[in-house]
Write an enzyme that holds these catalytic residues in place. Structure first.
Site, PDB file in Angstrom:
ATOM      1  N   CYS A  85     -45.522-122.886  65.513  1.00 34.68           N
ATOM      2  CA  CYS A  85     -45.801-124.502  66.035  1.00 34.68           C
ATOM      3  C   CYS A  85     -47.313-124.754  65.922  1.00 34.68           C
ATOM      4  O   CYS A  85     -47.953-123.857  65.617  1.00 34.68           O
ATOM      5  CB  CYS A  85     -45.537-124.805  67.446  1.00 34.68           C
ATOM      6  SG  CYS A  85     -46.452-124.601  68.917  1.00 34.68           S
ATOM      7  N   ARG A 130     -38.014-127.150  68.961  1.00 33.63           N
ATOM      8  CA  ARG A 130     -37.439-125.970  69.404  1.00 33.63           C
ATOM      9  C   ARG A 130     -36.430-125.844  70.433  1.00 33.63           C
ATOM     10  O   ARG A 130     -35.678-124.598  70.260  1.00 33.63           O
ATOM     11  CB  ARG A 130     -38.773-125.074  69.787  1.00 33.63           C
ATOM     12  CG  ARG A 130     -39.930-125.099  68.834  1.00 33.63           C
ATOM     13  CD  ARG A 130     -41.068-124.512  69.512  1.00 33.63           C
ATOM     14  NE  ARG A 130     -40.822-123.109  70.073  1.00 33.63           N
ATOM     15  CZ  ARG A 130     -40.780-121.980  69.337  1.00 33.63           C
ATOM     16  NH1 ARG A 130     -41.139-121.875  68.146  1.00 33.63           N
ATOM     17  NH2 ARG A 130     -40.553-120.836  69.915  1.00 33.63           N
ATOM     18  N   ASP A 157     -48.526-127.277  80.328  1.00 35.53           N
ATOM     19  CA  ASP A 157     -48.333-128.656  79.828  1.00 35.53           C
ATOM     20  C   ASP A 157     -49.392-129.784  80.687  1.00 35.53           C
ATOM     21  O   ASP A 157     -49.088-130.833  80.231  1.00 35.53           O
ATOM     22  CB  ASP A 157     -46.877-129.034  80.029  1.00 35.53           C
ATOM     23  CG  ASP A 157     -45.982-128.271  79.239  1.00 35.53           C
ATOM     24  OD1 ASP A 157     -46.346-127.625  78.238  1.00 35.53           O
ATOM     25  OD2 ASP A 157     -44.757-128.422  79.576  1.00 35.53           O
ATOM     26  N   ARG A 197     -41.902-138.102  71.551  1.00 37.34           N
ATOM     27  CA  ARG A 197     -41.202-137.059  71.889  1.00 37.34           C
ATOM     28  C   ARG A 197     -40.974-136.846  73.568  1.00 37.34           C
ATOM     29  O   ARG A 197     -39.832-136.332  73.975  1.00 37.34           O
ATOM     30  CB  ARG A 197     -41.763-135.748  71.265  1.00 37.34           C
ATOM     31  CG  ARG A 197     -41.487-135.774  69.823  1.00 37.34           C
ATOM     32  CD  ARG A 197     -42.067-134.584  69.066  1.00 37.34           C
ATOM     33  NE  ARG A 197     -41.110-133.536  69.757  1.00 37.34           N
ATOM     34  CZ  ARG A 197     -41.522-132.091  69.326  1.00 37.34           C
ATOM     35  NH1 ARG A 197     -42.175-131.683  68.457  1.00 37.34           N
ATOM     36  NH2 ARG A 197     -40.586-131.201  70.144  1.00 37.34           N
ATOM     37  N   LYS A 241     -38.092-134.511  80.698  1.00 35.22           N
ATOM     38  CA  LYS A 241     -37.521-133.877  79.355  1.00 35.22           C
ATOM     39  C   LYS A 241     -37.138-132.582  79.187  1.00 35.22           C
ATOM     40  O   LYS A 241     -36.183-132.131  78.733  1.00 35.22           O
ATOM     41  CB  LYS A 241     -38.753-134.045  77.950  1.00 35.22           C
ATOM     42  CG  LYS A 241     -38.493-133.334  77.052  1.00 35.22           C
ATOM     43  CD  LYS A 241     -39.602-133.484  75.951  1.00 35.22           C
ATOM     44  CE  LYS A 241     -41.004-132.391  76.213  1.00 35.22           C
ATOM     45  NZ  LYS A 241     -40.858-131.341  75.463  1.00 35.22           N
ATOM     46  N   ASN A 242     -38.025-131.791  79.768  1.00 35.04           N
ATOM     47  CA  ASN A 242     -37.656-130.101  79.798  1.00 35.04           C
ATOM     48  C   ASN A 242     -36.427-129.698  80.716  1.00 35.04           C
ATOM     49  O   ASN A 242     -36.171-128.656  80.553  1.00 35.04           O
ATOM     50  CB  ASN A 242     -39.017-129.427  79.903  1.00 35.04           C
ATOM     51  CG  ASN A 242     -40.131-129.571  78.744  1.00 35.04           C
ATOM     52  OD1 ASN A 242     -39.527-129.947  77.841  1.00 35.04           O
ATOM     53  ND2 ASN A 242     -41.381-129.099  79.133  1.00 35.04           N
ATOM     54  N   ARG A 297     -45.129-118.775  68.985  1.00 35.42           N
ATOM     55  CA  ARG A 297     -44.172-119.147  69.931  1.00 35.42           C
ATOM     56  C   ARG A 297     -42.788-118.306  69.469  1.00 35.42           C
ATOM     57  O   ARG A 297     -41.860-118.517  69.037  1.00 35.42           O
ATOM     58  CB  ARG A 297     -43.813-120.512  70.037  1.00 35.42           C
ATOM     59  CG  ARG A 297     -44.928-121.231  70.496  1.00 35.42           C
ATOM     60  CD  ARG A 297     -44.927-122.789  70.900  1.00 35.42           C
ATOM     61  NE  ARG A 297     -43.859-123.079  71.813  1.00 35.42           N
ATOM     62  CZ  ARG A 297     -43.439-124.153  72.196  1.00 35.42           C
ATOM     63  NH1 ARG A 297     -43.914-124.980  71.372  1.00 35.42           N
ATOM     64  NH2 ARG A 297     -42.847-124.317  73.259  1.00 35.42           N
TER      65      ARG A 297
HETATM   66  N1  EPU Z   1     -42.749-115.907  74.574  1.00 36.24           N
HETATM   67  C1  EPU Z   1     -42.620-114.785  73.953  1.00 36.24           C
HETATM   68  N2  EPU Z   1     -41.295-114.489  73.543  1.00 36.24           N
HETATM   69  C2  EPU Z   1     -40.293-115.169  73.748  1.00 36.24           C
HETATM   70  C3  EPU Z   1     -40.528-116.329  74.451  1.00 36.24           C
HETATM   71  C4  EPU Z   1     -41.804-116.605  74.712  1.00 36.24           C
HETATM   72  O1  EPU Z   1     -43.619-113.874  73.666  1.00 36.24           O
HETATM   73  O2  EPU Z   1     -39.163-114.809  73.150  1.00 36.24           O
HETATM   74  C5  EPU Z   1     -43.910-116.135  75.135  1.00 36.24           C
HETATM   75  C6  EPU Z   1     -44.934-117.349  74.660  1.00 36.24           C
HETATM   76  O3  EPU Z   1     -45.107-117.190  73.304  1.00 36.24           O
HETATM   77  C7  EPU Z   1     -45.623-117.926  75.502  1.00 36.24           C
HETATM   78  C8  EPU Z   1     -44.976-117.616  76.936  1.00 36.24           C
HETATM   79  O4  EPU Z   1     -43.908-116.700  76.401  1.00 36.24           O
HETATM   80  O5  EPU Z   1     -46.846-117.306  75.384  1.00 36.24           O
HETATM   81  C9  EPU Z   1     -44.243-118.927  77.649  1.00 36.24           C
HETATM   82  O6  EPU Z   1     -43.373-119.598  76.493  1.00 36.24           O
HETATM   83  P1  EPU Z   1     -41.843-120.107  77.272  1.00 36.24           P
HETATM   84  O7  EPU Z   1     -40.850-119.425  76.424  1.00 36.24           O
HETATM   85  O8  EPU Z   1     -41.836-120.138  78.505  1.00 36.24           O
HETATM   86  O9  EPU Z   1     -41.933-121.384  76.550  1.00 36.24           O
HETATM   87  P2  EPU Z   1     -40.893-122.492  75.871  1.00 36.24           P
HETATM   88  O10 EPU Z   1     -39.623-122.253  76.671  1.00 36.24           O
HETATM   89  O11 EPU Z   1     -41.004-122.226  74.477  1.00 36.24           O
HETATM   90  C10 EPU Z   1     -41.327-124.305  77.518  1.00 36.24           C
HETATM   91  C11 EPU Z   1     -41.443-125.732  77.519  1.00 36.24           C
HETATM   92  C12 EPU Z   1     -42.829-126.152  76.684  1.00 36.24           C
HETATM   93  C13 EPU Z   1     -43.769-125.303  77.984  1.00 36.24           C
HETATM   94  C14 EPU Z   1     -43.378-123.892  77.978  1.00 36.24           C
HETATM   95  C15 EPU Z   1     -44.267-123.180  79.247  1.00 36.24           C
HETATM   96  C16 EPU Z   1     -39.394-126.853  76.898  1.00 36.24           C
HETATM   97  C17 EPU Z   1     -38.536-127.629  75.960  1.00 36.24           C
HETATM   98  N3  EPU Z   1     -40.495-126.431  76.477  1.00 36.24           N
HETATM   99  O12 EPU Z   1     -41.562-123.702  76.442  1.00 36.24           O
HETATM  100  O13 EPU Z   1     -43.219-127.348  76.985  1.00 36.24           O
HETATM  101  O14 EPU Z   1     -45.004-125.639  77.520  1.00 36.24           O
HETATM  102  O15 EPU Z   1     -42.302-123.706  78.313  1.00 36.24           O
HETATM  103  O16 EPU Z   1     -44.165-123.670  80.405  1.00 36.24           O
HETATM  104  O17 EPU Z   1     -38.914-126.668  78.136  1.00 36.24           O
HETATM  105  C18 EPU Z   1     -44.056-129.588  76.331  1.00 36.24           C
HETATM  106  O18 EPU Z   1     -43.263-130.189  77.210  1.00 36.24           O
HETATM  107  O19 EPU Z   1     -45.109-130.122  75.930  1.00 36.24           O
HETATM  108  C19 EPU Z   1     -43.810-128.107  75.978  1.00 36.24           C
HETATM  109  C20 EPU Z   1     -44.564-127.419  75.017  1.00 36.24           C
END
Ligand code: EPU
Length: 418
Positions: free
Chosen positions: A116, A92, A304, A396, A22-23, A121
């Site tokens: 969320c 998101r 995850d 999802r 998915k990701n 986030r």
């Molecule tokens: N963060 C910030 N500022 C930002 C972006 C992130 O502070 O601008 C912080 C977040 O709050 C968190 C950390 O950085 O503490 C990591 O967040 P990241 O941006 O890496 O996560 P994401 O891109 O929102 C993706 C996956 C998530 C997975 C995370 C971590 C996708 C669509 N989602 O989310 O997947 O948990 O990376 O590996 O790729 C899932 O599949 O169940 C899922 C939630």
């Protein structure tokens, strides 16, 4: 709304095919925005989130045609610059439209995602990086308005190796004239998969899979045929289910290189693991040892997989600590697992799991995708009947989950929830 019914206590046996990730699929779909012409993605999982991203793309004027696991995306003409609140609030990753639209059109109007279930986030790193690239952004009634007329290459160090920010900045930077250096980027395989697709499209990028990307931006990009990598979290979920419920299951079509730490920790926990090419055979030994984990960015233990690990550790002989350093509040599964008989004590972002406990089926509620997966694992091992409500969360991110577990011998089915 549907619920899942599971009558637990049966060992799992057989083979399960792992779907595309998915990701990884979501960023690749967003990358299709950048290239006029028809992009074809292969190994695309059949998931609600993929459908939501398809709706985002269709709203931009892209035609989306799905046949089995292939998806053709025709982005010859883009007719809108907007990703609406109605879609971004449900997923998101729709926010990836921001980087890609900036790259293709030089402007975008994309709803700001909210918080969320397990925390705020934020997207501050995405926006700081775009500003560094010369993109003007402002917030207007819940939407980010981006103007990229003055976009150009830059050097930017991410405050944290965020997956989402790395994706958005890559998508924008390939269109920024001149050289861009992005440092402290995410090394998650899903980000590397995107970098490889952009390279195939004609973007000179060095450093895929490392902590820095060197990008020569401004080249025109071609639509390509490209494969989505296998879902390491789906694979890890089936592994943890075998660990907890017992059995002997071969994961087919997985990439063991993306699962190194999960496989290592599972061996420490007493599972027998045999890897041959894209096949991972997981055998339980009937005994589980407690193994502490701390979630980290890749190649560390994935957040995850945290919920599923807790579910597995309820069967271990002794206590272990499971800490989430990425999302400190991502523990909504804990009270539900306790309803099934788990012995878990929370202190801040650390769960102390003590086992072995005999889990007993009960009605529980799914709160988010991975939390739901942990409930399924616990229910498969529990005596008696568990009903998991609100399973739209599972749809999802897990393709035909109940069918796949049923093939492995589980008694699991879907019913309409009154
Ligand atoms: N963060 C910030 N500022 C930002 C972006 C992130 O502070 O601008 C912080 C977040 O709050 C968190 C950390 O950085 O503490 C990591 O967040 P990241 O941006 O890496 O996560 P994401 O891109 O929102 C993706 C996956 C998530 C997975 C995370 C971590 C996708 C669509 N989602 O989310 O997947 O948990 O990376 O590996 O790729 C899932 O599949 O169940 C899922 C939630």
């Amino acid at each position: 709304m549907d619920k899942l019914v599971i009558e637990g206590g049966r060992e799992l046996k057989g083979e399960v095919r792992i779907a595309g990730a998915k990701n990884a699929a979501l960023p690749l779909m967003a990358a299709a925005i950048l290239a006029p012409g028809q992009t074809t993605l292969h190994n695309v999982p059949d998931l609600v989130d993929v459908g939501t991203m398809a709706e985002v793309l269709e709203g931009l004027g892209i035609s989306v045609d799905r046949r089995n696991d292939a998806m053709a995306l025709d982005a010859t003409t883009i007719t809108s610059d907007t990703a609406p609140y109605e879609l971004v609030k449900t997923m998101r990753a729709s926010f990836y439209a921001l980087g890609a639209l900036v790259g293709r059109l030089g402007r975008a109007k994309v709803s700001l995602p909210g918080g969320c279930a397990w925390g705020p986030r934020p997207v501050d790193i995405h926006l700081k990086g775009l500003e560094a690239l010369g993109v003007k952004t402002q917030l207007d009634r819940g939407y980010i308005l981006a103007d990229a007329r003055k976009m150009r290459g830059c050097r930017f160090v991410l405050d944290f190796p965020s997956v989402g920010a790395s994706v958005n900045l890559l998508l924008a930077a390939v269109a920024a004239k001149g050289e861009t250096v992005l440092e402290n980027v995410a090394r998650e395989p899903e980000v590397t998969n995107l970098a490889r697709m952009l390279i195939a499209m004609g973007a000179p990028i060095e450093g895929a899979g490392t902590t820095a990307f060197h990008i020569e931006g401004g080249h025109s990009l071609n639509a390509v045929d490209f494969h989505v990598i296998p879902d390491r979290i789906e694979a890890g979920t089936y592994l943890a289910a075998v660990g907890r419920a017992g059995g002997d299951v071969t994961l087919v079509g997985a990439n063991p290189d993306h699962l190194s730490i999960i496989l290592d920790r599972s061996v420490e926990a007493g599972l027998k693991i045999a890897v041959r090419n894209d096949r991972i055979r997981v055998q339980s030994s009937g005994k589980l040892h407690p193994v502490d984990i701390q979630t980290e960015v890749f190649p560390g233990f994935a957040t995850d997989m945290q919920a599923q690990w807790i579910a597995m550790m309820t069967g271990a002989e002794g206590s272990c600590l499971v800490e989430d350093t990425i999302y400190p509040d991502r523990f909504t599964h804990v009270p539900e697992l306790i309803r099934l008989g788990a012995n878990i004590a929370m202190r801040d972002n650390i769960a102390q799991v003590t086992g072995p406990v005999k889990l007993v089926g009960a009605p529980v509620m799914s709160t988010d995708l991975r939390a739901s997966a942990s409930l399924v694992i616990a229910a498969l091992a529990a005596k008696g009947r568990t009903e998991i409500s609100r399973i739209y969360h599972l749809d999802r991110g897990y393709e035909r989950l109940e069918e796949k577990f049923a093939v492995l011998g589980a008694k699991i089915w879907r019913e309409e929830d009154e």
